[in-house]
Design a protein around this motif. Structure first.
Motif, PDB file in Angstrom:
ATOM      1  N   ILE A   4       0.858  -0.995   0.035  1.00 25.07           N
ATOM      2  CA  ILE A   4       0.133   0.203  -0.066  1.00 25.07           C
ATOM      3  C   ILE A   4       0.848   1.312  -0.014  1.00 25.07           C
ATOM      4  O   ILE A   4       0.508   2.224  -0.724  1.00 25.07           O
ATOM      5  CB  ILE A   4      -0.995  -0.063   1.223  1.00 25.07           C
ATOM      6  N   SER A   5       1.716   1.355   0.641  1.00 25.85           N
ATOM      7  CA  SER A   5       2.830   2.573   0.818  1.00 25.85           C
ATOM      8  C   SER A   5       3.445   2.596  -0.510  1.00 25.85           C
ATOM      9  O   SER A   5       3.635   3.735  -0.844  1.00 25.85           O
ATOM     10  CB  SER A   5       4.025   2.134   1.834  1.00 25.85           C
ATOM     11  N   ASP A   6       3.869   1.623  -1.495  1.00 19.06           N
ATOM     12  CA  ASP A   6       4.293   1.610  -2.516  1.00 19.06           C
ATOM     13  C   ASP A   6       3.493   2.398  -3.543  1.00 19.06           C
ATOM     14  O   ASP A   6       3.785   3.400  -4.145  1.00 19.06           O
ATOM     15  CB  ASP A   6       4.640   0.166  -3.261  1.00 19.06           C
ATOM     16  N   LEU A   7       2.240   2.066  -3.523  1.00 21.84           N
ATOM     17  CA  LEU A   7       1.284   2.689  -4.485  1.00 21.84           C
ATOM     18  C   LEU A   7       0.816   4.028  -4.112  1.00 21.84           C
ATOM     19  O   LEU A   7       0.972   4.890  -4.941  1.00 21.84           O
ATOM     20  CB  LEU A   7      -0.130   1.708  -4.580  1.00 21.84           C
ATOM     21  N   ALA A   8       0.758   4.177  -2.767  1.00 25.48           N
ATOM     22  CA  ALA A   8       0.496   5.687  -2.045  1.00 25.48           C
ATOM     23  C   ALA A   8       1.802   6.712  -2.740  1.00 25.48           C
ATOM     24  O   ALA A   8       1.359   7.748  -3.350  1.00 25.48           O
ATOM     25  CB  ALA A   8       0.544   5.831  -0.750  1.00 25.48           C
ATOM     26  N   SER A   9       2.857   6.163  -2.532  1.00 28.18           N
ATOM     27  CA  SER A   9       4.055   6.791  -2.930  1.00 28.18           C
ATOM     28  C   SER A   9       4.050   7.204  -4.234  1.00 28.18           C
ATOM     29  O   SER A   9       4.284   8.183  -4.884  1.00 28.18           O
ATOM     30  CB  SER A   9       5.158   6.133  -2.339  1.00 28.18           C
ATOM     31  N   GLU A  10       3.960   6.146  -5.263  1.00 29.81           N
ATOM     32  CA  GLU A  10       4.094   6.149  -6.638  1.00 29.81           C
ATOM     33  C   GLU A  10       2.961   7.126  -7.235  1.00 29.81           C
ATOM     34  O   GLU A  10       3.414   7.914  -8.183  1.00 29.81           O
ATOM     35  CB  GLU A  10       3.735   5.009  -7.360  1.00 29.81           C
ATOM     36  N   PHE A  11       1.657   7.302  -6.566  1.00 35.06           N
ATOM     37  CA  PHE A  11       0.572   8.044  -7.160  1.00 35.06           C
ATOM     38  C   PHE A  11       0.311   9.205  -6.433  1.00 35.06           C
ATOM     39  O   PHE A  11      -0.548   9.909  -6.558  1.00 35.06           O
ATOM     40  CB  PHE A  11      -0.553   7.217  -7.297  1.00 35.06           C
ATOM     41  N   ALA A  12       1.013   9.538  -5.377  1.00 36.97           N
ATOM     42  CA  ALA A  12       1.097  10.817  -4.534  1.00 36.97           C
ATOM     43  C   ALA A  12      -0.235  10.845  -3.924  1.00 36.97           C
ATOM     44  O   ALA A  12      -1.063  11.943  -3.959  1.00 36.97           O
ATOM     45  CB  ALA A  12       1.301  12.229  -5.247  1.00 36.97           C
ATOM     46  N   VAL A  13      -0.825   9.747  -3.247  1.00 42.87           N
ATOM     47  CA  VAL A  13      -1.996   9.734  -2.320  1.00 42.87           C
ATOM     48  C   VAL A  13      -1.872   9.346  -1.228  1.00 42.87           C
ATOM     49  O   VAL A  13      -0.668   8.558  -0.942  1.00 42.87           O
ATOM     50  CB  VAL A  13      -3.044   8.794  -3.125  1.00 42.87           C
ATOM     51  N   THR A  14      -2.850   9.371  -0.382  1.00 43.35           N
ATOM     52  CA  THR A  14      -2.506   8.769   1.173  1.00 43.35           C
ATOM     53  C   THR A  14      -2.824   7.222   0.984  1.00 43.35           C
ATOM     54  O   THR A  14      -3.631   6.776   0.343  1.00 43.35           O
ATOM     55  CB  THR A  14      -3.378   9.485   2.053  1.00 43.35           C
ATOM     56  N   THR A  15      -2.543   6.477   1.873  1.00 41.89           N
ATOM     57  CA  THR A  15      -2.725   5.202   2.137  1.00 41.89           C
ATOM     58  C   THR A  15      -4.109   4.996   2.516  1.00 41.89           C
ATOM     59  O   THR A  15      -5.024   4.133   1.944  1.00 41.89           O
ATOM     60  CB  THR A  15      -1.836   4.369   3.229  1.00 41.89           C
ATOM     61  N   ARG A  16      -4.784   5.924   3.194  1.00 41.14           N
ATOM     62  CA  ARG A  16      -6.111   6.144   3.593  1.00 41.14           C
ATOM     63  C   ARG A  16      -7.245   6.114   2.302  1.00 41.14           C
ATOM     64  O   ARG A  16      -8.057   5.669   2.007  1.00 41.14           O
ATOM     65  CB  ARG A  16      -6.497   7.181   4.275  1.00 41.14           C
ATOM     66  N   THR A  17      -6.491   6.870   1.258  1.00 38.04           N
ATOM     67  CA  THR A  17      -7.267   7.076  -0.242  1.00 38.04           C
ATOM     68  C   THR A  17      -7.242   5.674  -0.763  1.00 38.04           C
ATOM     69  O   THR A  17      -8.422   5.304  -1.204  1.00 38.04           O
ATOM     70  CB  THR A  17      -6.536   8.043  -1.153  1.00 38.04           C
ATOM     71  N   ILE A  18      -6.210   4.960  -0.462  1.00 36.85           N
ATOM     72  CA  ILE A  18      -6.327   3.671  -1.244  1.00 36.85           C
ATOM     73  C   ILE A  18      -7.264   2.793  -0.558  1.00 36.85           C
ATOM     74  O   ILE A  18      -7.972   2.135  -1.152  1.00 36.85           O
ATOM     75  CB  ILE A  18      -4.686   3.171  -1.324  1.00 36.85           C
ATOM     76  N   ARG A  19      -7.331   2.813   0.930  1.00 38.83           N
ATOM     77  CA  ARG A  19      -8.258   1.772   1.563  1.00 38.83           C
ATOM     78  C   ARG A  19      -9.542   2.452   1.424  1.00 38.83           C
ATOM     79  O   ARG A  19     -10.320   1.411   1.256  1.00 38.83           O
ATOM     80  CB  ARG A  19      -7.916   2.012   3.216  1.00 38.83           C
ATOM     81  N   PHE A  20      -9.750   3.441   1.117  1.00 40.35           N
ATOM     82  CA  PHE A  20     -11.111   3.957   0.795  1.00 40.35           C
ATOM     83  C   PHE A  20     -11.677   3.285  -0.608  1.00 40.35           C
ATOM     84  O   PHE A  20     -12.796   2.808  -0.625  1.00 40.35           O
ATOM     85  CB  PHE A  20     -11.116   5.561   0.741  1.00 40.35           C
ATOM     86  N   TYR A  21     -10.812   3.282  -1.799  1.00 41.28           N
ATOM     87  CA  TYR A  21     -11.041   2.738  -2.936  1.00 41.28           C
ATOM     88  C   TYR A  21     -11.250   1.316  -2.920  1.00 41.28           C
ATOM     89  O   TYR A  21     -11.884   0.832  -3.138  1.00 41.28           O
ATOM     90  CB  TYR A  21     -10.151   3.259  -3.870  1.00 41.28           C
ATOM     91  N   GLU A  22     -10.462   0.795  -1.474  1.00 37.49           N
ATOM     92  CA  GLU A  22     -10.629  -0.799  -1.406  1.00 37.49           C
ATOM     93  C   GLU A  22     -12.058  -0.951  -0.820  1.00 37.49           C
ATOM     94  O   GLU A  22     -12.823  -1.938  -1.097  1.00 37.49           O
ATOM     95  CB  GLU A  22      -9.671  -1.254  -0.314  1.00 37.49           C
ATOM     96  N   GLU A  23     -12.468  -0.120   0.179  1.00 38.98           N
ATOM     97  CA  GLU A  23     -13.876  -0.049   0.680  1.00 38.98           C
ATOM     98  C   GLU A  23     -14.869  -0.071  -0.310  1.00 38.98           C
ATOM     99  O   GLU A  23     -16.013  -0.803  -0.016  1.00 38.98           O
ATOM    100  CB  GLU A  23     -13.848   0.768   1.841  1.00 38.98           C
ATOM    101  N   GLY A  25     -14.847  -1.163  -3.165  1.00 36.69           N
ATOM    102  CA  GLY A  25     -14.784  -2.400  -4.004  1.00 36.69           C
ATOM    103  C   GLY A  25     -13.989  -2.054  -5.343  1.00 36.69           C
ATOM    104  O   GLY A  25     -14.239  -2.794  -6.319  1.00 36.69           O
ATOM    105  N   LEU A  26     -13.282  -1.111  -5.520  1.00 36.01           N
ATOM    106  CA  LEU A  26     -12.534  -0.619  -6.719  1.00 36.01           C
ATOM    107  C   LEU A  26     -11.359  -1.607  -6.758  1.00 36.01           C
ATOM    108  O   LEU A  26     -10.644  -1.799  -7.885  1.00 36.01           O
ATOM    109  CB  LEU A  26     -12.326   0.874  -6.786  1.00 36.01           C
ATOM    110  N   LEU A  27     -10.594  -1.758  -5.430  1.00 33.99           N
ATOM    111  CA  LEU A  27      -9.400  -2.445  -5.544  1.00 33.99           C
ATOM    112  C   LEU A  27      -9.763  -3.616  -4.523  1.00 33.99           C
ATOM    113  O   LEU A  27     -10.419  -3.581  -3.758  1.00 33.99           O
ATOM    114  CB  LEU A  27      -8.254  -1.483  -4.865  1.00 33.99           C
ATOM    115  N   LYS A  28      -9.080  -4.524  -4.957  1.00 37.81           N
ATOM    116  CA  LYS A  28      -9.079  -5.929  -4.406  1.00 37.81           C
ATOM    117  C   LYS A  28      -7.705  -6.760  -4.026  1.00 37.81           C
ATOM    118  O   LYS A  28      -7.338  -7.621  -4.658  1.00 37.81           O
ATOM    119  CB  LYS A  28      -9.983  -6.964  -5.229  1.00 37.81           C
ATOM    120  N   PRO A  29      -7.242  -6.080  -3.098  1.00 40.04           N
ATOM    121  CA  PRO A  29      -5.641  -6.625  -2.728  1.00 40.04           C
ATOM    122  C   PRO A  29      -5.885  -7.905  -2.134  1.00 40.04           C
ATOM    123  O   PRO A  29      -6.988  -8.306  -1.601  1.00 40.04           O
ATOM    124  CB  PRO A  29      -5.295  -5.640  -1.645  1.00 40.04           C
TER     125      PRO A  29
END
Length: 125
Positions: A4-23, A25-29
Motif C-alpha cells: 500500500i505504501s508503494d502505491l501511495a508513494s507512486e501516485f502521490a495519494v495517502t494510504t487512507r485514499t487507497i483503503r477508501f477505494y478498497e472499501e 470495491g474498486l481495489l481488491k488486494p
C-alpha cells in the motif's frame, strides 16, 4: 506485487485514499498476514481511478468503466461508454463555462454601477 505504501508513494495519494477505494470495491488486494498486497491490475485500476477523478468523473462512473473491462472483446463496450462519458463531461463543462462567463459579465456590470455611484457621491460631498 505492490504494498500500500508503494502505491501511495507512486501516485502521490495517502494510504487512507487507497483503503477508501478498497472499501468501495474498486481495489481488491490479497492479504499476506496483516499486509495488503496489490497486483499489477490493482495498480492499473488505481491509475484509472485517479485519471478519471482528474477529468471530473465520479467514483461511480469510474467503477462503471472499470467493471466493463474485457480484453477479449477488445474493450469495445468500455471504450464506447467512455466516449459517451467524455461527451457528457464536455457538455457539462461547456455549460459551466457559459455560466462563469455570464457571471463575469454581471460582475463587470455591478462593478461599473458601483464605480459610477461612487463618482456621483464624490460630487455630492
Amino acid at each position: 506485487m505492490y504494498g500500500i505504501s508503494d502505491l501511495a508513494s507512486e501516485f502521490a495519494v495517502t494510504t487512507r485514499t487507497i483503503r477508501f477505494y478498497e472499501e468501495q470495491g474498486l481495489l481488491k488486494p490479497r492479504r499476506k498476514g496483516q499486509e495488503r498486497v496489490y497486483s499489477a491490475r490493482d495498480r492499473v485500476t488505481l491509475k484509472l481511478i485517479l485519471r478519471g477523478k482528474r477529468i471530473g468523473f465520479s467514483l461511480v462512473e469510474c467503477k462503471e468503466l472499470i467493471d466493463m473491462y474485457d480484453p477479449r472483446s477488445g474493450n469495445r463496450k468500455q471504450l464506447k461508454r467512455f466516449l459517451e462519458k467524455i461527451e457528457e463531461r464536455r457538455q457539462q463543462l461547456d455549460r459551466q463555462l457559459a455560466d462563469i462567463q455570464q457571471m463575469q459579465l454581471e460582475l463587470q456590470a455591478a462593478e461599473q454601477r458601483c464605480r459610477t455611484a461612487l463618482q456621483d457621491c464624490a460630487t455630492c460631498e
